[in-house]
Structures are given as structure tokens and as C-alpha cells.
Motif scaffolding. Structure first.
Motif, PDB file in Angstrom:
ATOM      1  N   UNK A  35       1.831   9.242  -5.405  1.00 49.69           N
ATOM      2  CA  UNK A  35       1.257  10.580  -5.232  1.00 49.69           C
ATOM      3  C   UNK A  35       2.341  11.630  -5.033  1.00 49.69           C
ATOM      4  N   UNK A  36       3.371  11.308  -4.220  1.00 47.29           N
ATOM      5  CA  UNK A  36       4.462  12.264  -4.005  1.00 47.29           C
ATOM      6  C   UNK A  36       5.263  12.486  -5.289  1.00 47.29           C
ATOM      7  N   UNK A  51       0.793  -1.232   0.000  1.00 47.86           N
ATOM      8  CA  UNK A  51       0.000   0.000   0.000  1.00 47.86           C
ATOM      9  C   UNK A  51       0.824   1.278   0.000  1.00 47.86           C
ATOM     10  N   UNK A  52       2.052   1.223   0.516  1.00 46.50           N
ATOM     11  CA  UNK A  52       2.892   2.422   0.548  1.00 46.50           C
ATOM     12  C   UNK A  52       3.209   2.943  -0.849  1.00 46.50           C
ATOM     13  N   UNK A  53       3.021   2.108  -1.872  1.00 46.91           N
ATOM     14  CA  UNK A  53       3.268   2.530  -3.259  1.00 46.91           C
ATOM     15  C   UNK A  53       2.329   3.676  -3.648  1.00 46.91           C
ATOM     16  N   UNK A  54       1.105   3.652  -3.120  1.00 49.99           N
ATOM     17  CA  UNK A  54       0.127   4.695  -3.444  1.00 49.99           C
ATOM     18  C   UNK A  54       0.666   6.071  -3.071  1.00 49.99           C
ATOM     19  N   UNK A  85      -4.748  13.844  -8.204  1.00 49.43           N
ATOM     20  CA  UNK A  85      -3.537  13.251  -8.795  1.00 49.43           C
ATOM     21  C   UNK A  85      -3.812  11.905  -9.456  1.00 49.43           C
ATOM     22  N   UNK A  86      -4.639  11.075  -8.756  1.00 52.60           N
ATOM     23  CA  UNK A  86      -4.876   9.709  -9.226  1.00 52.60           C
ATOM     24  C   UNK A  86      -6.371   9.519  -9.480  1.00 52.60           C
ATOM     25  N   UNK A  87      -6.736   9.233 -10.733  1.00 48.16           N
ATOM     26  CA  UNK A  87      -8.131   8.977 -11.090  1.00 48.16           C
ATOM     27  C   UNK A  87      -8.426   7.488 -10.940  1.00 48.16           C
ATOM     28  N   UNK A  88      -9.668   7.166 -10.615  1.00 50.64           N
ATOM     29  CA  UNK A  88     -10.061   5.768 -10.444  1.00 50.64           C
ATOM     30  C   UNK A  88     -11.030   5.352 -11.539  1.00 50.64           C
ATOM     31  N   UNK A  89     -10.824   4.150 -12.051  1.00 54.64           N
ATOM     32  CA  UNK A  89     -11.745   3.546 -13.015  1.00 54.64           C
ATOM     33  C   UNK A  89     -12.105   2.154 -12.507  1.00 54.64           C
ATOM     34  N   UNK A  90     -13.400   1.877 -12.406  1.00 54.24           N
ATOM     35  CA  UNK A  90     -13.846   0.533 -12.047  1.00 54.24           C
ATOM     36  C   UNK A  90     -14.103  -0.251 -13.330  1.00 54.24           C
ATOM     37  N   UNK A  91     -13.430  -1.374 -13.449  1.00 52.86           N
ATOM     38  CA  UNK A  91     -13.525  -2.184 -14.663  1.00 52.86           C
ATOM     39  C   UNK A  91     -14.357  -3.430 -14.400  1.00 52.86           C
TER      40      UNK A  91
END
Length: 439
Positions: free
Chosen positions: A100-101, A93-96, A133-139
Motif C-alpha cells: 500500500x505504501x 501480513x506486513x507485506x500488505x 489502492x488494492x482491489x479484492x477478487x474472490x475466486x
């Protein structure tokens, strides 16, 4: 490549033999607007392949050796040519936050990363939402169009624009619909027989219950029992008490049983195993109480068929279950189409129900106030009933002078098989077979 009227430009990592997906146009658009895009969805729905199709480099965090190194230094996951795909990012999870940074440090660069995930990490493991910064798409799994089963012909966006012409539908019967439900929209099963698909979907369920559920702190056997209860109550707004009793959780304490069901439902949502369809808070002026509890569907209709042990032949002999699973298929298709409609939003797809017994299976509610209602019917013999329900709904809303938009943009009965797509002259309601619908 042009796919359904959209010119798509893919990356150099596009897998050989990749079949274009409807969501590709949205991925491409959001990569041009945000520093990163997260593509989420249930296992095996094709999110990794679609992500690789736009990528120039990639890293796989489900690889134990790679994961160990990235846990020590999450920035390692970001190395690569953009767009850089980070597959199964939730394993670390730290990758998120690292992504972002990096986006912030880049001075607002777009399309740097594509993150894929088949589960949601614990919220306390991620310090920032990624907003802006990060958009979400549900597939989703594949639609009938993407599977090459349906030919389309009636555009959903066209209906909202007032464009419609009657036409001759493709020859497609209930037996073929039953096959399509049982095979499901799994990319690996395109062209498979229902018998082969049953084996694969069973393996999917085994991986989810025996591997993914324990990772979330759940018990496989309890998850299986609740999933079977959900299958028996698919396309309904069954209460927690109903699901607990049906799943035979063995809890003497009612509150504890409810809490157990709620915990597993949340777990299933985090794993993109089930999806909820909320009730529409319609602008009606009526003493009739609206039903707003969410209905529940599986990520793919084949899951319910597998849990219930039903192949195409059994579906064809059980019209009630067949009808519910056909409704599940329609909701599955329309979720994908709704995500591509101009003016749609996260809550665009809903259902209507009230204490008077009036129902509409699907309601589109766009962000500019326009709406449309759809009834789902297996056969032509039920079409008049669907039309009557839709007319009653429109009448209820029109009876409220304070309603923001009393007239629906359109109303439609969606069928499993019809010889034509057409407009009913008396009511103005469209009658369209599912295989004719497209975004």
C-alpha cells in the motif's frame, strides 16, 4: 486471447497450458484501475495460476527461506517487474502495508502487484484496509463451462437485457451431474474420475484440518466434526444450536457451545472453506416474517460429497441429498456468473424465504434495483412447482406499491437436465438446464 467474448492480454509469466478462467477479464480490468489486486479463494482453486498468467515476475511466501527474509524486510517482497505476483502474502501480513505504501509512493501507478491468498490474516496484523489502492477478487473453483463440461447458450446478462431464444440443450443426464458434483471444480481434477477425485478432495480436507486450522488456533478434530455437521445441513440456515448438537461438541454450557461453533464458522470463512448466502430483505408488504439468516455452502460441492462419503452412485439413490448438492452446484456457478454481471455487487446473490413457507432458492438483486428469482429443481417433474413458487413471490412483491421495482426482470427454473431451454408460455418463466447457462 479471446475467452467468452473477452479479449484477454496475459503476461510473460503465464503458465504453460494455462486454461483461461472467467474471472480473468475482471482481473485484467481491475489491474487497470488499481495499484494492486488481491485474488482470494480456497486452496487449490487456481488463484495462483490465474495471477501468474498476468504477472511479469513473482515471489512465493510459502517458501520458508523466502518468508524469513521478507519478515525481516517486507519491502523485499515487492521487488520485481510489474505486475509482480506475491503468492500467499498472508504468510507475512506486513507485506500488505508495504504494498500500500509503495502504491502511494508511485504516484498512483496501476497494476503494480497481484497478491494471492487462501486465508485472511488477523485484522490486527494489517494497519490499513487498502481501500482505493488494492482491489479484492474472490475466486472460486472452476465452473462447468471452464471444465469443458457445459456448452452454455443462455446468457445471464442477456436475460437481464430481455434477450432469450429457445434452444436444444446438450444431452446431459443426472448421472453426469452426479459425477460433476463429486469431481468438483478443482483445476487439477479436470477430466478425473470420481474415484480419483475422492482421493484428492480427501487430501484437501486433511491439509485444511491438520495444517490450516491449527494455524488459526483451532483443533483439527473439532473442525472435522463441525464440517461434517455443515455437510449434513448444507444449503440450509441451520442455527448455531443445531450445528453444535449435531457436531456433538461435548459442551455442557449452551452459550459456550454456540461460541465454539461461531468461532469455527468464522475460521472456515477466513479459510474460504465455506460461503454464506444471505436472505433477501425483499420489498414486500406482508405480515409474513422474512427469513434472513444465511444459508451455508462449501467452496466446492465436492467437499460436501466427500465429507458425507457419497459417490455418484449413492447420490443417485438419495434424491434429497442429491437435490441439496445440486443446489450447491447451482449456487457455486451463479456466484461466479454474478461477479461478472454489470451492476452486480457483493450482496447481489441471495435467497428468499418467509414464514408462510414460500421460498426462492436464488435471488439476484442488482445495484440499480432490478432483480430476478431462480428456483432450482433436479428434474422436469418438479418444474411446475418451481414456477408456482416464483409466481407467488412476484405476486407478493407486486402487492406492495412502495416496492422499488415490483416486476422481476425475469424468473427461471434451473434444472439438472432438460431437453430444451425454453420460456413457459403461460407464466413467462424460463426453464433452463444448468449446462446451458453462461455469464
Amino acid at each position: 486471447m479471446v475467452f467468452y467474448g473477452k479479449q484477454i492480454t496475459y503476461g510473460s509469466d503465464k503458465p504453460e497450458g494455462y486454461a483461461p478462467r472467467l474471472i480473468d477479464a475482471r482481473i485484467e480490468r481491475l489491474l487497470g484501475l488499481f495499484g494492486a489486486v488481491e485474488v482470494r479463494g480456497t486452496k487449490w482453486c487456481g488463484k495462483s495460476w490465474s495471477s501468474f498468467a498476468f504477472g511479469e515476475s513473482s515471489i512465493f511466501l510459502d517458501n520458508e527461506n523466502v518468508r524469513t527474509l521478507v519478515k525481516a524486510d517486507p519491502r523485499l517482497a515487492l521487488r520485481g517487474q510489474s505486475p509482480h505476483v506475491i503468492d500467499e502474502w498472508q504468510e507475512v501480513p506486513a507485506v500488505w502495508d508495504a504494498a500500500r505504501r509503495a502504491i502511494d509512493s508511485s504516484g498512483g501507478s496501476k497494476g503494480l502487484y497481484i497478491l494471492t491468498g487462501s486465508s485472511t490474516p488477523e485484522k490486527d496484523k494489517v494497519s490499513h484496509s487498502g481501500a482505493g489502492r488494492i482491489a479484492r477478487i474472490d475466486m472460486s473453483t472452476m465452473t462447468l463451462l471452464e471444465r469443458g463440461i457445459a456448452r452454455g447458450g443462455v446468457s445471464l446478462s442477456g436475460l437481464f437485457a430481455g434477450n432469450f431464444e429457445s434452444g436444444l440443450a446438450q444431452e446431459f443426464g443426472l448421472a453426469q451431474i452426479a459425477d460433476a458434483i463429486c469431481v468438483g471444480g478443482w483445476p487439477a481434477l479436470v477430466g478425473a474420475t470420481p474415484q480419483d477425485a475422492a482421493e484428492v478432495v480427501s487430501q484437501y480436507l486433511g491439509a485444511l484440518f491438520d495444517v490450516s486450522v491449527p494455524k488459526k488456533g483451532g483443533v483439527p478434530q473439532t473442525a472435522r466434526r463441525l464440517a461434517l455437521s455443515l455437510a449434513r445441513n448444507v444449503a440450509t440456515s441451520a442455527t448455531l444450536d443445531t450445528l453444535a448438537a449435531d457436531a456433538d461438541l461435548g459442551e455442557d454450557n449452551v452459550d459456550l457451545a454456540r461460541s465454539t461453533v461461531r468461532r469455527y464458522l468464522d475460521m472456515f470463512e477466513d479459510l474460504f472453506f465455506i460461503e454464506e448466502l444471505p436472505g433477501w430483505d425483499a420489498p414486500v408488504r406482508s405480515k409474513s416474517r422474512l427469513r434472513t439468516k444465511s444459508k451455508r455452502y462449501f467452496a466446492d460441492p465436492s467437499i460436501a460429497a466427500s465429507l458425507l462419503g457419497m459417490g455418484p452412485e449413492r447420490l443417485l439413490s438419495d434424491s434429497q441429498t442429491f437435490g441439496l448438492l445440486f443446489e450447491s452446484l447451482c449456487v457455486h456457478e451463479l456466484r461466479v456468473f454474478a461477479s461478472l454481471l454489470p451492476g452486480s455487487h457483493a450482496g447481489s446473490l441471495r435467497y428468499y424465504g418467509d414464514a408462510d413457507g414460500l421460498e426462492a432458492d436464488i435471488v439476484f438483486d442488482l445495484n440499480d434495483g432490478r432483480w430476478a428469482a431462480i428456483e432450482v429443481k433436479l428434474g422436469e417433474d418438479k418444474v411446475p412447482r418451481g414456477i408456482a413458487n416464483l409466481q407467488r413471490l412476484a405476486g407478493k412483491i407486486a402487492a406492495n406499491p412502495a416496492a422499488r421495482n415490483p416486476e422481476p426482470e425475469f424468473m427461471m427454473v434451473l434444472t439438472a437436465a432438460s431437453p430444451f431451454w425454453r420460456r413457459d408460455e403461460e407464466s413467462g418463466v424460463y426453464v433452463v438446464p444448468l449446462t446451458a447457462l453462461e455469464p
